[in-house]
Design a protein around this motif. Structure first.
Motif, PDB file in Angstrom:
ATOM      1  N   PHE A 137       0.849  -1.185   0.000  1.00  0.00           N
ATOM      2  CA  PHE A 137       0.000   0.000   0.000  1.00  0.00           C
ATOM      3  C   PHE A 137       0.886   1.236   0.000  1.00  0.00           C
TER       4      PHE A 137
ATOM      5  N   SER B  94      -2.990  -6.931   8.371  1.00  0.00           N
ATOM      6  CA  SER B  94      -3.324  -6.625   6.976  1.00  0.00           C
ATOM      7  C   SER B  94      -2.640  -7.620   6.044  1.00  0.00           C
TER       8      SER B  94
ATOM      9  N   HIS C  38      -8.758   4.961  -0.781  1.00  0.00           N
ATOM     10  CA  HIS C  38      -9.921   4.482  -0.033  1.00  0.00           C
ATOM     11  C   HIS C  38      -9.464   4.148   1.380  1.00  0.00           C
ATOM     12  N   ASP C  39     -10.392   4.083   2.304  1.00  0.00           N
ATOM     13  CA  ASP C  39     -10.075   3.739   3.685  1.00  0.00           C
ATOM     14  C   ASP C  39     -10.062   2.227   3.877  1.00  0.00           C
ATOM     15  N   GLU C  40      -9.078   1.751   4.621  1.00  0.00           N
ATOM     16  CA  GLU C  40      -9.056   0.355   5.067  1.00  0.00           C
ATOM     17  C   GLU C  40      -8.710   0.337   6.547  1.00  0.00           C
ATOM     18  N   THR C  41      -9.296  -0.620   7.247  1.00  0.00           N
ATOM     19  CA  THR C  41      -9.055  -0.752   8.686  1.00  0.00           C
ATOM     20  C   THR C  41      -8.514  -2.145   8.975  1.00  0.00           C
ATOM     21  N   TRP C  42      -7.358  -2.193   9.607  1.00  0.00           N
ATOM     22  CA  TRP C  42      -6.738  -3.452  10.013  1.00  0.00           C
ATOM     23  C   TRP C  42      -6.194  -3.291  11.423  1.00  0.00           C
TER      24      TRP C  42
ATOM     25  N   THR D 280      -7.319   2.688  10.966  1.00  0.00           N
ATOM     26  CA  THR D 280      -7.813   3.049   9.643  1.00  0.00           C
ATOM     27  C   THR D 280      -6.838   3.991   8.953  1.00  0.00           C
TER      28      THR D 280
ATOM     29  N   ARG E   2      -3.899   0.638  -3.116  1.00  0.00           N
ATOM     30  CA  ARG E   2      -3.428  -0.751  -3.064  1.00  0.00           C
ATOM     31  C   ARG E   2      -2.479  -1.040  -4.226  1.00  0.00           C
TER      32      ARG E   2
ATOM     33  N   GLN F  62      -5.754  -0.182  -7.143  1.00  0.00           N
ATOM     34  CA  GLN F  62      -6.920   0.442  -6.515  1.00  0.00           C
ATOM     35  C   GLN F  62      -6.513   1.780  -5.926  1.00  0.00           C
TER      36      GLN F  62
ATOM     37  N   ASN G  95      -6.108   5.814   4.916  1.00  0.00           N
ATOM     38  CA  ASN G  95      -6.551   6.011   3.542  1.00  0.00           C
ATOM     39  C   ASN G  95      -5.389   5.656   2.618  1.00  0.00           C
TER      40      ASN G  95
ATOM     41  N   TRP H 183      -0.898  -3.031  11.222  1.00  0.00           N
ATOM     42  CA  TRP H 183      -1.086  -3.490   9.851  1.00  0.00           C
ATOM     43  C   TRP H 183      -0.162  -4.659   9.510  1.00  0.00           C
TER      44      TRP H 183
END
Length: 470
Positions: free
Chosen positions: A72, A90, A290-294, A298, A303, A287, A300, A86
């Protein structure tokens, strides 16, 4: 790449006062300063000497090295707490970081220090250091500030876009200076981020090509590899076209980072030819933001999927002069068991751990039993003359506390695969590469022992295996 600005205090400068250095350290600094005086073309700029404390330590590994897996990127380098969360939760094992360039949104990087770099590399992260300096003259989003000039589009008397090339050489020196101050080792890839622009604009396109060519030449002269990030419809496209249609006109980067938000985790795109920058020289941003939470954190992100170097590979291994420690099954051993591959494997593993000094006879004899009993006692397991499946699982993990996921490779992954074989969820070869099949086996094991099925061999999973749970 769409940098997302985040307000933060000015990053601290990293210097070490001479008064705090030993005489030997000062001599080392001066020697390195002389070696670092690299003249790039007609420029006088050169990277600053490395910090003395970084020189004293063992060099960081080259990054990204050999890797096939997920990553990321994010404008602001995350905190250590976020990186650890992460790492454990993640799917990512690579992270893009902005280290230089006046056009970057996150000019201030309060978390980005030599310690941060070293810590991530030691934990297994692969880093993609990014420069976002002058952008194409026909870009509709730049300049962003008053002090971030765009690439000079004037061809000059000889049509060689000399001013654009000089800009690039200066950026190369600045990028290497930033990399060295952070402890990013020579041989690592430094990436230039050239955002989308109108490639049909001739002078804009040709000046951008000249800039990228000079960037790569400058980076190479300073001991690093060159990478270029860009949209498949502009900077990546013009590089690939120049490679094929005008070979030798421009110096090509070592690696390409394709921005193509098609949601497909590979390194391909219909916009460029498949023969270029293969094998092991591609990254794809598949990608956008966007937000991802691991792990409760969180971020932004964009990918990425990486296929760089030789990919994720494990070096050959040797145990006890060629002894096979990978039988198809790790079964229960009892006194009197003779001439089996499993017994010989056990004797070798115990010998490597300093628990057995007898011959690798393949016979489960009194000496082997004594070693087994001592190992069981030391591990706090029930002491027995028998060596059970429970023991095999724990012996292979050997107190491992390494986080492993898709892209990991090496001895720790081999131990994990052997432990999974002993647990009955892995029947494939012991490759030492954590691929999707290994992740599937980990999920099967996690389900069996009542853990969340993540496919990541992290703390809780490794503890179960280390305790021999099945």
């Amino acid at each position: 790449m769409q940098p997302r600005p985040a307000p933060s205090p000015l990053a601290a400068r990293f210097t070490t006062p001479l008064a705090r250095l030993t005489t030997a350290a000062i001599a080392a600094v001066l020697a390195l300063a002389l070696l670092a005086q690299v003249r790039v073309a007609d420029e006088t700029e050169r990277p600053a000497p490395l910090r003395a404390d970084l020189m004293a330590a063992e060099p960081n590994p080259v990054t990204p090295g050999n890797f096939t897996g997920y990553g990321f990127d994010q404008c602001l380098a995350p905190t250590q707490k976020a990186m650890d969360a992460w790492l454990h939760h993640s799917p990512f094992l690579s992270v893009g970081i902005y280290i230089s360039g006046n056009s970057r949104a996150c000019r201030s990087q309060p978390n980005l220090t030599p310690t941060w770099i070293r810590t991530q590399l030691q934990k297994g992260w692969r880093l993609l250091p990014i420069t976002l300096g002058p952008q194409a003259s026909c870009s509709d989003r730049f300049p962003r500030y008053d002090d971030d000039p765009t690439i000079n589009p004037r061809p000059g008397a000889e049509g060689l876009y000399g001013k654009a090339r000089r800009q690039a050489r200066r950026e190369a020196v600045k990028a290497v200076d930033a990399a060295q101050r952070l402890g990013i080792t020579k041989g690592s890839t430094l990436w230039y981020d050239l955002e989308a622009f109108d490639h049909t604009n001739r002078h804009c396109r040709e000046s951008a090509l000249s800039f990228l060519s000079a960037w790569t030449t400058g980076i190479h002269k300073l001991g690093y590899k060159s990478g270029v990030y860009g949209s498949v419809g502009s900077s990546v496209l013009i590089l690939d076209d120049a490679r094929v249609k005008r070979p030798g006109t421009y110096v090509m980067p070592d690696m390409l980072w394709l921005a193509r938000w098609d949601g497909v985790a590979n390194t391909s795109s219909s916009y460029i030819r498949e023969d270029g920058w293969r094998p092991g020289a591609r990254v794809k941003q598949y990608q956008g933001g966007h937000d991802e939470t691991w792990g409760g954190v969180t971020i932004n992100i964009d990918r990425n999927y990486l296929d760089v170097g030789r990919g994720s590979v494990a070096d050959p291994e040797d145990h006890c002069n060629g002894t096979n420690i990978n039988p198809k099954k790790y079964g229960v051993l009892s006194p009197g068991t003779e001439a089996t591959v499993q017994v010989k494997a056990l004797q070798c593993l115990l010998k490597e751990r300093g628990r057995y000094d007898g011959k690798l006879s393949g016979v489960y004899n009194d000496a082997t039993v004594a070693s087994v009993r001592q190992w069981q006692s030391d591990r706090g397991f029930p002491v027995s003359d028998r060596f059970s499946v429970h023991d095999w699982i724990a012996l292979h993990m050997d107190n491992a506390n390494t986080v492993m996921k898709v892209g990991s490779a090496g001895p720790a992954v081999r131990r994990l695969q052997r432990a999974l074989r002993a647990a009955g969820v892995w029947s494939q070869p012991i490759s030492g590469v954590y691929d999707p099949a290994t992740a599937s086996a980990v999920r099967a094991y996690q389900k069996r022992v009542g853990l969340k099925e993540t496919g990541i061999a992290n703390g809780k999973t490794n503890v179960k295996l280390d305790h021999g749970r099945r």
